[in-house]
Design a protein around this motif. Structure first.
Motif, PDB file in Angstrom:
ATOM      1  N   SER A 113       0.856  -1.183   0.000  1.00  0.00           N
ATOM      2  CA  SER A 113       0.000   0.000   0.000  1.00  0.00           C
ATOM      3  C   SER A 113       0.898   1.241   0.000  1.00  0.00           C
ATOM      4  O   SER A 113       2.099   1.159   0.303  1.00  0.00           O
ATOM      5  CB  SER A 113      -0.903   0.011   1.231  1.00  0.00           C
ATOM      6  N   SER A 248       3.942  -2.710  -7.086  1.00  0.00           N
ATOM      7  CA  SER A 248       3.168  -1.630  -6.478  1.00  0.00           C
ATOM      8  C   SER A 248       3.062  -0.439  -7.418  1.00  0.00           C
ATOM      9  O   SER A 248       1.999   0.174  -7.543  1.00  0.00           O
ATOM     10  CB  SER A 248       3.813  -1.204  -5.152  1.00  0.00           C
ATOM     11  N   HIS A 252      -0.654   0.603  -8.553  1.00  0.00           N
ATOM     12  CA  HIS A 252      -1.174   1.914  -8.161  1.00  0.00           C
ATOM     13  C   HIS A 252      -1.502   2.765  -9.385  1.00  0.00           C
ATOM     14  O   HIS A 252      -2.466   3.536  -9.369  1.00  0.00           O
ATOM     15  CB  HIS A 252      -0.168   2.629  -7.260  1.00  0.00           C
TER      16      HIS A 252
END
Length: 297
Positions: A113, A248, A252
């Motif tokens: 995250s 990631s 994203h």
């Protein structure tokens, strides 16, 4: 047929004709080494190998309990090897051609995250000599979606920070341009202008961006260890690696609405299907779509 000469010619073929990276070449040669070992054990002549013999070879390899992905990669290497024998050694056929590749289920990659990435970067000890270097490494990994090998081989001469682009050499020595954001540029400049400039640099290594304290380019293992150490510091339970930052980066971008073709170009994927794995969306977002748009919600 002489295995030593054949493997030497195969290596030359992979390098010059196929333009593969050293890591890929090593993997192909490792596949051929396994086949050679099997031929030695079964007293099988390479020139006489049939599809049935290769099927037995794969069954023999399967006894070592290797994963489907590894089996598929091994078979790909063997197919390439026999295709090479057809071209360079005038072999009549490719006995591996009709062998079926094991079905592979695509796994959704481990993604960090934004908060976890922030926490990892915040855990870097900037008072340590390598602190600013490590911060620049993570910012570039996440900001550009590089493979770890691309990061290790990044050159100063390929940084175009004034126009916010970097050039990297990916798989098969293919070059591509990648945009680089303000955050990554900021810490890259601090590292280059305030830290790297004061350290010893080995002769011939002057153009490499990221160096260890002895002035040599950082290894893949070193990058891995830096990230593992930071994950332990923040007690992150996910199993992560340098590749997690690449995952990631892509995830994203896609979740934020980026065009899949643009993401494919930035990652250097040959096929769009490889990039499509990043179209996975979290359950909360799916739920919000249902709630917002479905007439029965």
């Amino acid at each position: 047929m002489d295995w030593v000469s054949i493997k030497k010619d195969f290596k030359r073929y992979l390098l010059l004709e196929r333009g593969l990276s050293n890591n890929s070449i090593d993997a192909y040669l490792n596949d051929v080494q396994k086949l050679q070992r099997y031929c030695d054990i079964t007293e099988l002549n390479l020139s006489e190998i049939s599809s049935k013999d290769l099927q037995k070879f794969l069954t023999w390899m399967n006894d070592f309990d290797i994963a489907a992905y590894t089996q598929a990669r091994l078979l790909s290497g063997i197919k390439t090897f026999f295709a090479f024998l057809q071209i360079e050694y005038d072999r009549d056929n490719n006995p591996a051609e009709l062998l079926e590749t094991p079905r592979i289920t695509r796994k959704i990659p481990q993604v960090l995250s934004i908060q976890e990435i922030d926490d990892l970067i915040a855990a870097i000890d900037l008072s340590a000599p390598e602190g600013m270097r490590n911060k620049a490494i993570l910012e570039v990994l996440y900001g550009c979606g590089l493979r770890v090998s691309e990061l290790c081989n990044l050159k100063i001469s390929n940084l175009f920070l004034d126009v916010e682009f970097i050039k990297v050499e990916g798989k098969g020595n293919k070059e591509r341009l990648i945009p680089i954001g303000e955050q990554a540029i900021k810490y890259l400049k601090i590292y280059l202008e305030e830290v790297r400039i004061h350290q010893p640099i080995k002769m011939g290594m002057e153009d490499y961006v990221f160096l260890n304290r002895r002035g040599n380019p950082l290894s893949r293992v070193m990058i891995f260890l830096i990230i593992k150490d930071l994950a332990a510091k923040i007690k992150l339970r996910k199993e992560i690696s340098p590749h997690s930052f690449r995952h990631s980066f892509a995830s994203h971008l896609v979740e934020g609405g980026a065009d899949l073709r643009a993401v494919q170009d930035m990652l250097g994927h040959e096929s769009i299907t490889t990039t499509e794995i990043y179209t996975h969306i979290d359950k909360e977002y799916l739920q919000s779509v249902i709630t917002q748009y479905h007439p029965r919600s």
